[in-house]
Scaffold this motif. Structure first.
Motif, short mmCIF file in Angstrom:
data_model
loop_
_atom_site.label_atom_id
_atom_site.label_comp_id
_atom_site.label_asym_id
_atom_site.label_seq_id
_atom_site.Cartn_x
_atom_site.Cartn_y
_atom_site.Cartn_z
N GLU A 1235 0.84 -1.19 -0.31
CA GLU A 1235 0.18 0.25 0.07
C GLU A 1235 0.67 0.94 0.42
N PHE A 1236 -0.17 2.38 -0.89
CA PHE A 1236 1.16 3.11 -1.26
C PHE A 1236 -0.20 4.66 -0.85
N TYR A 1237 0.13 5.77 0.34
CA TYR A 1237 -0.92 6.84 0.64
C TYR A 1237 0.25 7.87 0.36
N PHE A 1238 -0.65 9.08 -0.11
CA PHE A 1238 -0.15 10.18 0.04
C PHE A 1238 -0.79 11.16 -0.03
N ALA A 1239 -1.24 12.12 1.48
CA ALA A 1239 -2.37 12.76 1.74
C ALA A 1239 -1.79 14.52 0.50
N GLN A 1240 -1.33 14.45 -0.08
CA GLN A 1240 -1.41 15.93 -0.76
C GLN A 1240 -0.06 15.55 -2.01
N ALA A 1241 0.13 15.94 -2.82
CA ALA A 1241 0.92 15.39 -3.44
C ALA A 1241 1.26 16.75 -4.42
N ARG A 1242 2.02 17.77 -4.70
CA ARG A 1242 2.08 18.88 -6.59
C ARG A 1242 3.78 18.00 -6.62
N TRP A 1243 3.45 17.59 -7.90
CA TRP A 1243 4.31 17.14 -8.76
C TRP A 1243 4.55 17.91 -10.08
N ARG A 1244 5.77 18.12 -10.25
CA ARG A 1244 6.07 19.21 -11.89
C ARG A 1244 6.81 19.08 -12.03
N LEU A 1245 5.70 18.92 -13.63
CA LEU A 1245 6.65 17.38 -14.55
C LEU A 1245 7.81 18.50 -15.82
N THR A 1246 9.23 18.33 -16.10
CA THR A 1246 9.53 19.34 -16.11
C THR A 1246 10.98 18.81 -17.43
N GLU A 1247 11.42 20.03 -18.48
CA GLU A 1247 11.78 19.71 -19.56
C GLU A 1247 13.58 18.55 -18.92
N GLU A 1248 14.43 18.08 -19.72
CA GLU A 1248 14.82 17.28 -19.04
C GLU A 1248 16.42 17.80 -19.03
N ASP A 1249 16.11 19.41 -18.92
CA ASP A 1249 17.59 20.08 -18.08
C ASP A 1249 16.59 19.87 -16.58
N GLY A 1250 15.84 19.93 -16.74
CA GLY A 1250 14.58 20.00 -15.14
C GLY A 1250 14.47 20.83 -14.40
N GLN A 1251 14.92 21.94 -15.29
CA GLN A 1251 14.48 23.40 -14.70
C GLN A 1251 13.27 24.18 -15.28
N LEU A 1252 13.15 23.91 -16.36
CA LEU A 1252 12.17 24.12 -17.25
C LEU A 1252 10.86 23.53 -17.30
N GLY A 1253 9.53 24.05 -16.40
CA GLY A 1253 8.22 23.01 -16.59
C GLY A 1253 7.45 23.41 -17.51
N ILE A 1254 6.85 22.12 -17.18
CA ILE A 1254 5.73 21.07 -18.28
C ILE A 1254 4.38 21.83 -17.59
N ALA A 1255 4.28 20.87 -16.72
CA ALA A 1255 2.86 20.91 -16.03
C ALA A 1255 2.86 21.36 -14.71
N GLU A 1256 2.16 20.60 -13.87
CA GLU A 1256 2.40 20.87 -12.44
C GLU A 1256 1.03 20.19 -12.43
N LEU A 1257 1.35 18.94 -10.83
CA LEU A 1257 0.30 18.38 -11.15
C LEU A 1257 -0.14 18.22 -9.97
N GLU A 1258 -1.43 18.18 -9.40
CA GLU A 1258 -1.87 18.44 -8.11
C GLU A 1258 -2.35 16.97 -7.36
N LEU A 1259 -2.12 16.74 -6.66
CA LEU A 1259 -3.05 14.59 -6.32
C LEU A 1259 -3.08 15.09 -4.86
N GLN A 1260 -4.00 15.01 -4.38
CA GLN A 1260 -4.35 14.93 -2.53
C GLN A 1260 -5.59 13.37 -3.01
N ARG A 1261 -5.15 13.18 -1.34
CA ARG A 1261 -5.28 11.43 -1.41
C ARG A 1261 -5.59 10.17 -2.27
N PHE A 1262 -3.99 10.04 -2.23
CA PHE A 1262 -3.41 8.83 -3.22
C PHE A 1262 -3.42 8.21 -2.84
N LEU A 1263 -4.05 7.02 -3.12
CA LEU A 1263 -4.08 5.44 -2.43
C LEU A 1263 -3.88 4.38 -3.70
N TYR A 1264 -2.69 3.67 -3.36
CA TYR A 1264 -2.06 2.57 -4.52
C TYR A 1264 -1.59 1.16 -3.43
#
Length: 1560
Positions: A1235-1264
Motif C-alpha cells: 500500500e502507498f498513500y499520499f495525503a497531498q502531492a504536487r508534481w512538477r513535470l519539467t523539461e530534460e534540463d530539470g528546470q523549465l516546467g511543462i505542467a504541475e499536477l496536484e494530487l490529494q488522497r492518493f492511494l495505491y
C-alpha cells in the motif's frame, strides 16, 4: 624393622658413652660449629684441618629389602649388581636395575642408576651463573643419573594407604629416637647440597581395566568380521547365481540352504579363531594414561640467601604479595627454597591408544624459584593415626600434621611447541584417570566436603608463571569418536607470551583459529587476530577473602566445633568459592612493527559445522564407573562450566574485516569492513533444578544481560562470482564486489529480556524500553538489481538451511498442544487478549466483483446503483483514506508482548538504481526510527499465527535524481550527498556562489555530490543531482505473519470462538487480512521530475520495490494437494510415518553428501602430492557431479518435507479444535499486500534540463494498493481523492488543464479510481484479466502545444501526430508486435520502441527503456539473440482480457496551432468503452482509447456547435453497437461538418490541425 631398631639403639649408646667419657669436647665442638655457620653467608667455608681418609668399596650382586609398615602392608626394594664406593668426601653408587614394590606390585623401576655425592662440581658452578642474586658460589652436589625411570600403577590399586602407613611409621620412629638428643643445644642446620638430576627416559603409566580393553578389542574385531562376512556372502551369492544359471531348476533348494548354513558356521569358526589369536602377534593394550619425558635435566640450587625459616618466610611474602599475611607469623614445619633450572626435550601425555597426545611439549626450558612450606597445625589440626605394628610393639599412636604442603613459585619458561588436544569424547577416559589419581593421595581427615580442583589449586599453588612459546596449539575435538583426527577446531598461537598470576591469565601473540574438517572447507582460517592481547580475569565469589589461604584451618574429627542443626561443618567455608565471574578481554590495539588486519572468514557450511561443534561440547556426559556395582559412591564432582555465574566479553580492535561466503558452488558472499571498534557483552547463568523425585543434573540457562557495541567507518559489500565452482575448489579471484551499505558510526545496546516480574510490571507502560537499540550515523545504502539478486540468494540459502535443520529435528512433529478447556492466560505485560482486536478496516471492492457476504454484498450493490448518476466514487467511511490502510491498523493493535528492536538513523541516504535505465535516485532522511514489535499469537481464520510488526518513521526526507549520465555501480564509484544537504533545515548564508546555485531547500534545486565520503566535494570532480522531492516526512509499516509459534506463548492462546455474525468480524482476523503487508505514507510531497527521472523511478519501482519471489504458485499447489490428502485420509495420523520416512530419506541425503565430501577431501589430499594423476582427477570430477545431484535431490525432498510437516501441524491444531481443514476450492488466499498513500502531492513535470516546467499536477488522497494472491494473480487498485493539472508552458492560454468539475474535496469523494487484476504471464506476455477506470466529471482546457509536450514526456521518442488507422483491418496491425504502423520516415529501431503509458505504473509496472535519452540508456552487456528479442517483445505487450472505462462527462476547451479551430467549454460525454481479448502495448491501448473517444466525440462537437437535436445522441453516449454502423455514422457527421462549417476531416488539407492530432 628389627635391624633399624638395633642400629638406632647402638648409635644412641655411642653418643651417651662419648658424652660421659669426653664431656669437655662437646661445648668446643658446638662453638666451632656456630662460628663456622655464622661466617657462611659472607664467605665460603674454610677448609678443615686434614683428616685421615677412609676409602670404602662395596659390591653386592643381589639385594632385597622388605619393610612391613602394617600387618598386610609392606614395601619391597630389590637391586641387582650394586656397587658402592667412598673416596674422601665423595660418594658414588651404581646399580643397573633397581625396583621398588608396594604390596607385591612393582611400582617403580629404575635402570642405569648412578648416584654421586661430590664436594663440588664445575658444572653446577656454570648453572649458578644465570642467577646473579645467589650468594653461595660453591656447594656440595648430589648427582642422580637414570637411564630410564618407569612408574606403573595397577588399575584400582590404593597406593595412598600403603604410603600413608609408611609415612606414619617413619614419624613414629623419628619421634621415638629423637628424645635422647633433646638435651643438646640445637645446632644451626648446614646448607643442604645442590641436586643435579638427569633422566634419559621417564614414563608414568596408569594401567587400564583389562575387561574394558578386551571389550573394546572384541568390538573392533566384530566390526571387521561383519565386513568380511558380508564379502563372503556376496561371493556365495555370486556362486549360487552361477550354479542356478548352469543347472536351472535342477539345483535343489536343500543344497542351497546347506551352502548358506555352512557359510554361517564357517563365519562363526573364523570369528572364534581370530578372537583366540587376537593377542598372538600384538600385545594387549594396557595403559590408561601414559606420561613420558625424554631428556630430562633438573638442577636444584640451594643458597644461603633463602636458607632458614626466616629467609623462607621472606620469600613467601615476596612471591605471594596478594595474600594477607598472618600478623602472628607462620610457624612452619617444612620449609625449603630452591632455584630451579629444568630442560626437557619432549613432554608427552597420551590417553589409552588415542591417535593424538593430550599434551605435547617440545624443547621446554624452565627457570625460577620454588618454595615449599607446611604450616605447623594447631592442636585441633593434628590427627591421631593408629599404627598396627604387630609384636612386639603392638598398636601405637602417631600425631600427624594436617595442614597441606603449599608451593610458591616464580617461573619463566621457554617452549618451542606446546600442543593440547581435548574433546568431550575423551571425558569418560579422563573420569577413570581422575579415579586413579584419587588413589595416589589419601583424602584429608577433615570431614569437610572436598574442594574442587580449582579451589584446591588456589590453596596449594601461589605465584607467577611466564611462558614464551614459539608455537602453541589447542585442538578442540568436534566428534564423539575419540579416534577421529580430522574434525577439530584448531587454535594456533604464534610467538605466544603467556603470564599466569593469581586470578589472571594473559595471552599475547598472533592467534589463528582454524576449522579442520574432512571436506573441501578444510583448513578454513575463520579467525585471524594479529598482535592479540587476551586477558582472562577470574573473580572468585567467596564468603571471605579469596586470597586468604593462610586462615584455612583444618580440624581433626575429634575437634569439630558445634554447628547449627541441619548444617554441615566446612573448614573451607570462607575460602571455598561459591561462583566464578569470568571476564575475557581481547585487545587488538597494540602497535607492532608488522601491519596485519584482523579478519574473519566464514562459510555457511562452517557455521553449520560450528553448530554441531557447539552441540558436541555442550552435551551431557554420562556417569562412568559410578554406583554400588563399582564401589564408588562418592558424590559427583561439579563441573567448572556450572561454576560460572557471570561471563563478560570485551573486544577492542583498530580495524576488522569479515568475509562470509554462502558456499563454493554459489560463490555469493558478504564483506564487512570497519575501523576502530569496541564490543562488550555480559551474560549470566542460572542453574534450574529439574522437576520430579529423581535426582537429575541442573539445567544450565544462559541469558545475555547487556551488550554494547561501538563501531566506526563500517562498509558492507556484496560479492558474487560470474562463474561456478572451480575445479581446484578455490574461490574465484575475479569476484565482483558491489557496495551495499556504509556508515560512520554504529552504536548497539542490548538489555536483558528476562527480568524479574516486578521489573516487568514497572515498565509495562514504558514504550521507550526496547530489548535491542541500534544507533547509526551517516548510513549510506546502495540497492540495485545486482544487490537484490545476491541478497535474495543469500537469504534463500539461509532459509533453506534453517528449514532443513528444523524439519530434521526431533521437535519437528511435536505439534502445539492447546487445551480447549483452558482459559486464556493473562499476557506478560498485562494486555488482555480480548483487547487485541484492531480497528475495523474496509477494503474497497471493484465492479463485477461483489462481496461474498450476503447482506453486505446486497447493500453495497444497491448503494452503487443509487449513485451511478453522480459520477463520483465513494468510500464507506467518513474518515480519511489513511485510516483504511491495513498496515496502520495492524501495527496499532495493543497485543504487543515484546518491543524487540529500535533502530535510530541520523543523516541516512540510499542510492537506488534500476535495471533498464542509467542514473540513480538518492533518498535521504535527516532522522529515522525503525521499531520492531512482537505480538501475541492469535487465530486468523483457521490458522494460528504470530505477528511481527515493523514501523519506520522518517523525518526530513528528500529525494534526489541525476540529470545526466552518472557512474555505474561497476565503476566502483558511487554518488553520495554531503551531510549539510541531509541535515535538518538551517539558516543558510547565500554569500557563496554554490549556495545560490543549490537553490536552498526548494524542489528542483541542484545539489553537489561526492564520490569519496572522506574527502570534501571541492577536492573531487563532483556531479550535481537535482532535488526531485523536497523535505517531507514518511511513515512505513511492515507486518509479517509466521507459522512458527513459541510453545510458551502458544499455551496462553485459547481456541478460536465461532462468531454468529460473521459480518462484524474484524478483517484482520480473517485469513485474507493476516498476510504480509507493506504500507508507505507520505503526507505532503513536492515533486519535480524530467522524463529521464520519471523513467528511472518507474524502473526502480518495478525491479526493486515490487519484486516478488518466483514459484509461489507451484508451492501453493503442492501445499493444497497435501492438505487434500490429509483430509481424505482415513487415518491422518498415518501421515506421521510418511514424515518419518521422508525425514530418514533427507538424512540419508545429508549423510551421503557428507560422505562424498570426505571422499573428495581424501582425493584433494592425494592430489597435493600427485597433481597430474588422471585417475584421481576423473574420480574427483565424477564425485563432484554426484555431489551436485545429491544436493539437488536434497533441496527437492526438503521442500516436500517442509510442506508436509506444516500441513500436518495445521491439521493437528484444527483437529484439536474441531475445525474444518480444507478451504473451498474457489477461495484463493492473499499472500502479500502493498500500500502507498499520499495525503497531498504536487508534481512538477519539467523539461530534460530539470528546470523549465511543462505542467504541475496536484494530487490529494492518493492511494495505491497491490495484492498478491496464492495463485500468482495480483490486484492493483489506485484511488485519487482530488487532482488538478496546471499548464506551466510560457504564454499558455489555459493555465488549468485538468480538474474535476465539482469543487467538493471531502474525504468521502474519489476523483479517480483504477482497478486491474493481473494473471501470471503466458509466454512472457502479461495478462490483464480485468482493467477498469472510473473518473469524475472533468474540465479539460488543452492546447496543442501542451498535449505534445506531455506525450513527449510520457512517450519520448515516439511520434504521436500521425493519423491513426480508422478501420478494424488497420487496427489489427497494432496487436502482437507492440510497434504501431508508422510511415517509413518515422520508423524507429525496435530496441528504442518500448512504449509506455500512465496506466502501467499502476497496474503492474513499466518497462521504459525507450523513454530515456541515450546517455541514460544502458548498453547491452551481451549480444542479443533471437530468444532475447522475443522475450523483450513479449515483455512490451500485454494481453487485455476485459477493459471497461465508464462514461465520463467532460467540459473541453481546446486551443490549436495556426489555421486550426479553437473550442471553448464544449460539454461532451466520453462514452463507455469496453474491449475484449486484445494484445496491446500500453501505447496501443492509449491510442485505441483516443481513437474511439474521438469518433464518439465528433458528433457531440457538431451538436454543441450547431445545437442540433440529433436522434442518434443517445446512441453516441452509449456503447457503440456495431462497427459498421459506427463507420457509416462517422462518414455522415464528417460530411455535415465539411459542408456547414468547413471543417476538414479528410486528407485534402494536411496542414490543418484536428483536435487531437495532425491530419494526413
Amino acid at each position: 624393622m628389627y635391624l633399624y631398631q638395633h642400629v638406632l639403639a647402638t648409635l644412641q649408646c655411642r653418643d651417651l658413652l662419648r658424652a660421659t667419657v669426653f664431656p669437655e669436647t662437646v661445648p668446643s665442638l658446638a662453638l666451632e660449629t656456630s662460628g663456622t655457620t655464622s661466617e657462611l653467608e659472607g664467605r665460603a667455608p674454610e677448609p678443615l684441618p686434614p683428616k685421615r681418609l677412609l676409602n670404602l668399596t662395596l659390591e653386592v650382586s643381589t639385594a632385597k629389602l622388605t619393610a612391613f609398615v602394617a600387618e598386610d602392608k609392606f614395601i619391597t626394594l630389590a637391586a641387582e649388581s650394586v656397587s658402592l664406593s667412598r673416596h674422601g668426601g665423595s660418594l658414588q653408587a651404581y646399580c643397573p636395575e633397581l625396583a621398588a614394590g608396594f604390596d607385591g606390585n612393582s611400582i617403580f623401576n629404575f635402570k642405569e642408576v648412578e648416584v654421586q655425592l661430590l664436594p663440588e662440581l664445575e658444572e653446577m658452578i656454570l648453572h649458578r651463573n644465570p642467577f646473579p642474586a645467589l650468594q653461595t658460589l660453591r656447594n656440595r652436589v648430589w648427582l642422580l643419573s637414570f637411564g630410564s625411570v618407569s612408574v606403573e600403577f595397577p588399575y584400582q590399586y590404593d597406593f595412598s594407604r600403603t604410603l600413608d602407613e609408611a609415612v606414619g611409621v617413619q614419624k613414629w620412629l623419628k619421634g621415638l629416637h629423637q628424645g635422647t638428643r633433646a638435651w643438646a643445644s640445637p645446632s644451626p642446620v648446614p646448607l643442604p647440597p645442590d641436586l643435579l638430576l638427569k633422566v634419559e627416559h621417564f614414563s608414568w603409566v596408569f594401567l587400564d581395566d583389562v575387561f574394558e580393553v578386551k571389550l573394546h578389542d572384541n568390538y573392533e574385531l566384530m566390526k571387521d568380521e561383519s565386513k568380511e562376512s558380508a564379502k563372503r556372502l556376496q561371493l556365495l551369492d555370486a556362486k549360487v547365481a552361477a550354479l542356478r544359471k548352469q543347472h536351472g531348476e535342477l539345483l535343489p533348494a536343500r543344497k542351497i540352504e546347506e551352502l548358506y548354513a555352512s557359510l554361517e558356521r564357517k563365519n562363526i569358526e573364523i570369528y572364534i579363531q581370530r578372537s583366540r589369536r587376537l593377542y598372538g602377534n600384538t600385545p594387549m593394550r594396557r595403559a590408561l594414561l601414559t606420561w613420558s619425558l625424554a631428556g630430562l635435566e633438573l638442577v636444584a640450587l640451594a643458597d644461603a640467601s633463602f636458607h632458614g625459616p626466616e629467609h623462607v618466610v621472606e620469600q613467601v611474602q615476596e612471591l605471594d604479595p596478594g595474600s594477607p599475611f598472618p600478623p602472628e607469623g607462620l610457624d612452619l614445619v617444612i620449609q625449603w627454597c630452591r632455584m630451579l633450572k629444568c630442560n626437557v626435550k619432549s613432554f608427552l601425555v597420551r590417553i589409552r591408544d588415542y591417535p593424538r597426545y593430550l599434551f605435547e611439549i617440545r624443547d621446554w626450558r624452565l627457570m625460577g624459584r620454588l618454595v615449599g612450606t607446611e604450616q605447623s597445625g594447631q592442636p585441633c589440626s593434628r590427627r591421631r593415626q593408629i599404627l598396627h605394628l604387630g609384636l612386639p610393639w603392638g598398636n601405637v599412636a602417631v600425631e600427624r600434621n594436617m595442614p597441606p604442603l603449599k608451593f610458591y613459585h616464580d617461573f619463566h619458561s621457554e617452549i618451542f611447541q606446546y600442543t593440547v588436544v581435548w574433546g568431550p569424547c575423551w571425558d569418560p577416559a579422563w573420569t577413570l584417570i581422575g579415579q586413579c589419581v584419587d588413589l595416589l593421595t589419601k583424602p584429608s581427615a577433615d570431614p569437610s566436603p572436598p574442594l574442587p580442583w580449582w579451589d584446591k589449586s588456589r590453596l596449594l599453588f601461589h605465584g607467577d608463571w611466564h611462558m614464551d612459546i614459539e608455537q602453541a596449539n589447542l585442538h578442540q575435538l568436534a566428534t564423539e569418536d575419540p579416534y577421529n583426527t580430522t574434525e577439530n577446531m584448531h587454535w594456533e598461537w604464534s610467538h605466544l607470551s603467556f603470564h599466569w598470576k593469581p586470578g589472571q591469565f594473559v595471552f599475547k601473540g598472533d592467534l589463528d583459529i582454524n576449522v579442520r574438517t574432512a571436506s573441501k572447507y578444510d583448513d578454513c582460517c575463520f579467525l585471524h587476530l594479529p598482535d592479540l592481547c587476551m586477558t582472562l580475569d577470574l573473580q572468585w565469589l567467596c564468603h571471605g577473602n579469596p586470597h586468604d589461604h593462610h586462615s584455612v584451618t583444618l580440624r581433626a574429627p575429634e575437634f569439630l566445633p558445634e554447628v547449627p542443626l541441619g548444617q554441615l561443618h566446612d573448614s573451607y567455608r570462607a575460602f571455598r568459592s561459591e561462583n566464578l565471574n569470568l571476564s575475557i578481554k581481547m585487545d587488538l590495539t597494540r602497535h607492532s612493527g608488522t601491519i596485519s588486519q584482523p579478519r574473519i572468514l566464514l562459510y555457511s557450511s562452517t557455521l553449520r559445522w560450528m553448530q554441531n561443534f557447539w552441540a558436541t561440547w555442550t552435551s551431557v556426559t554420562r556417569p562412568i564407573c559410578r554406583g554400588k556395582l563399582f564401589n564408588n559412591l562418592k558424590p559427583s564432582k561439579k563441573k567448572l562450566g556450572q561454576h560460572y555465574k557471570q561471563l563478560s566479553y570485551t573486544a577492542l580492535f583498530p580495524q576488522l574485516q569479515v568475509h562470509y561466503w554462502a558456499s563454493f558452488a554459489q560463490q555469493r558472499g558478504i564483506q564487512i569492513e570497519c575501523s576502530q571498534g569496541h564490543v562488550f557483552t555480559r551474560g549470566t547463568q542460572r542453574l534450574i533444578p529439574q522437576a520430579g523425585t529423581v535426582m537429575r543434573r541442573l539445567i544450565s540457562d544462559w541469558s545475555v544481560t547487556q551488550m554494547v557495541s561501538d563501531l566506526s567507518q563500517v562498509t558492507v559489500h556484496l560479492m558474487a562470482s560470474p562463474t561456478e565452482e572451480n575445479a581446484d575448489h578455490c574461490l574465484d579471484p575475479l569476484v565482483t564486489k558491489t557496495h551495499l551499505l556504509s556508515l560512520s558510526s554504529l552504536t548497539y545496546q542490548r538489555h536483558s529480556n528476562r527480568t524479574a516480574e516486578e521489573e516487568l510490571s514497572a515498565r509495562d507502560g514504558d514504550p521507550t524500553f526496547h530489548t535491542h537499540q541500534l544507533h547509526l550515523v551517516d548510513l549510506r545504502i546502495s540497492w540495485t538489481t545486482t544487490n537484490r539478486d545476491i541478497a535474495f540468494g543469500l537469504y534463500d540459502g539461509y532459509k533453506k538451511a534453517a528449514v532443513l535443520k528444523r524439519n530434521l529435528s526431533t521437535e519437528a512433529l511435536k505439534g502445539l498442544k492447546i487445551d480447549p478447556q483452558m482459559p486464556a492466560k493473562k499476557p506478560k505485560r498485562g494486555v488482555p487478549t480480548s483487547a487485541s482486536a484492531p480497528p475495523r478496516v474496509n477494503t474497497p471492492s471493484f465492479s463485477g466483483q461483489p462481496d461474498k457476504g450476503s447482506s453486505g454484498g446486497a447493500y453495497m450493490l444497491q448503494k452503487l446503483i443509487e449513485e451511478t448518476d453522480r459520477f463520483v466514487v465513494f468510500t464507506e467511511e467518513e474518515s480519511g483514506m489513511s485510516d483504511q490502510l491495513c498496515g496502520i491498523a495492524a501495527c496499532q493493535t495493543d497485543d504487543i508482548y515484546n518491543r524487540n528492536c529500535l533502530i535510530e538513523l541520523v543523516n541516512c541516504q540510499m542510492v537506488l538504481r534500476g535495471a533498464e535505465t542509467e542514473g540513480c535516485v538518492i533518498v535521504s532522511a535527516a532522522k529515522a526510527q525503525l521499531l520492531q514489535c512482537q505480538h501475541h499469537p492469535a487465530w486468523y481464520g483457521d490458522t494460528l499465527k504470530q505477528k511481527t510488526s515493523w514501523t519506520c518513521l522518517l523525518d526530513g526526507m528528500q529525494y534526489f535524481a541525476t540529470t545526466e549520465s552518472s557512474p555505474t555501480e561497476q565503476d566502483g564509484r558511487q554518488l553520495w550527498l554531503e551531510v549539510k544537504n541531509i541535515e535538518e533545515h538551517r539558516q543558510r548564508s547565500l554569500d557563496s556562489v554554490q549556495e545560490l546555485m543549490e537553490s536552498g531547500q526548494a524542489v528542483g534545486g541542484m545539489v553537489t555530490t561526492t564520490t569519496d565520503w572522506n574527502q570534501p566535494a571541492e577536492a573531487q570532480q563532483a556531479q550535481q543531482v537535482q532535488r526531485i522531492i523536497s523535505r517531507c516526512n514518511c511513515r512505513m509499516y511492515y507486518i509479517s505473519y509466521s507459522h512458527d509459534i513459541d510453545p510458551e506463548l502458544a499455551t496462553q492462546i485459547k481456541p478460536p470462538e465461532v462468531l454468529e455474525n460473521q459480518e462484524k468480524e474484524d478483517l484482520l482476523k480473517k485469513q485474507e487480512g493476516a498476510v504480509d503487508t507493506f504500507t508507505l505514507i507520505h503526507h505532503e510531497l513536492e515533486i519535480s521530475t524530467n522524463p529521464a527521472q520519471y523513467a528511472m523511478i518507474l524502473d526502480i519501482v518495478n525491479n526493486l520495490l515490487l519484486h516478488v519471489e518466483p514459484k509461489r504458485k507451484e508451492h501453493s499447489e503442492k501445499k493444497q494437494r497435501v492438505r487434500f490428502q490429509l483430509e481424505i485420509s482415513s487415518n491422518p495420523e498415518e501421515q506421521r510415518s510418511s514424515i518419518l520416512h521422508l525425514q530418514e530419506a533427507v538424512r540419508q541425503h545429508v549423510a551421503q553428501i557428507r560422505q562424498l565430501e570426505k571422499q573428495m577431501y581424501s582425493i584433494m589430499k592425494s592430489l597435493q602430492d600427485d597433481s597430474k594423476n588422471e585417475n584421481l582427477l576423473d574420480l574427483n570430477q565424477k564425485l563432484q557431479l554426484q555431489l551436485n545431484q545429491e544436493k539437488a535431490n536434497l533441496q527437492l525432498e526438503s521442500e516436500e518435507l517442509n510442506i508436509l510437516i506444516r500441513c500436518f501441524k495445521d491439521f493437528q491444531l484444527q483437529r484439536a479444535n474441531k475445525m474444518e481443514l480444507r478451504k473451498q476450492q474457489e477461495d484463493v488466499s492473499v499472500v502479500r499486500r502493498t500500500e502507498f498513500y499520499f495525503a497531498q502531492a504536487r508534481w512538477r513535470l519539467t523539461e530534460e534540463d530539470g528546470q523549465l516546467g511543462i505542467a504541475e499536477l496536484e494530487l490529494q488522497r492518493f492511494l495505491y494498493s497491490k495484492v498478491n494472491k496464492s495463485d500468482d494473480t495480483a490486484e492493483h487498485l489506485l484511488e485519487l481523492g482530488w487532482f488538478t493539472m496546471n499548464n506551466l508552458l510560457p504564454n499558455a492560454v489555459y493555465k488549468v488543464v485538468l480538474r474535476p468539475q465539482s469543487s467538493c474535496q471531502s474525504g468521502r469523494q474519489l476523483a479517480l479510481r483504477l482497478f486491474s487484476k493481473v494473471r501470471p504471464p503466458v509466454g512472457g506476455i502479461s495478462v490483464k484479466e480485468h482493467f477498469e477506470v472510473n473518473v469524475v466529471p472533468l474540465t479539460i482546457q488543452l492546447t496543442h502545444q501542451f498535449f505534445h509536450r506531455m506525450m513527449g514526456f510520457f512517450f519520448p521518442g515516439r511520434s504521436v501526430e500521425d493519423d491513426e488507422v480508422g478501420d478494424e483491418e488497420d487496427k489489427s496491425k497494432l496487436v502482437t508486435t507492440g510497434i504501431p504502423v508508422v510511415k517509413p520516415r518515422q520508423l524507429i529501431a525496435t530496441d528504442d520502441a518500448v512504449p509506455l503509458g500512465p496506466g502501467k505504473g499502476v497496474a503492474q509496472g513499466l518497462t521504459r527503456s525507450s523513454g530515456v535519452r541515450r546517455s541514460f540508456r544502458k548498453s547491452p552487456e551481451h549480444p542479443v539473440d533471437d530468444i532475447d528479442k522475443m522475450k523483450e517483445r513479449a515483455a512490451m505487450n500485454n494481453s487485455f482480457i476485459y477493459i471497461k472505462i465508464p462514461q465520463v462527462p467532460l467540459c473541453v476547451s481546446y486551443k490549436g496551432e495556426k489555421n486550426s479551430v479553437d473550442w471553448g467549454d464544449l460539454n461532451l460525454v466520453l462514452p463507455c468503452l469496453e474491449y475484449h481479448n486484445n494484445t496491446w502495448t500500453w501505447l496501443d491501448f492509449a491510442m485505441a482509447v483516443k481513437r474511439d473517444s474521438r469518433k464518439a466525440l465528433v458528433a457531440q462537437v457538431i451538436k454543441e456547435k450547431l445545437r442540433l437535436k440529433s436522434a442518434t445522441g443517445s446512441e453516441v453516449r452509449g456503447k457503440l453497437e456495431t462497427k459498421s454502423d459506427l463507420n457509416m455514422q462517422q462518414q455522415e457527421e464528417e460530411e455535415k461538418a465539411r459542408l456547414l462549417i468547413g471543417l476538414s476531416v479528410g486528407d485534402k488539407n494536411p496542414g490543418k490541425k484536428s483536435i487531437f492530432g495532425r491530419r494526413k
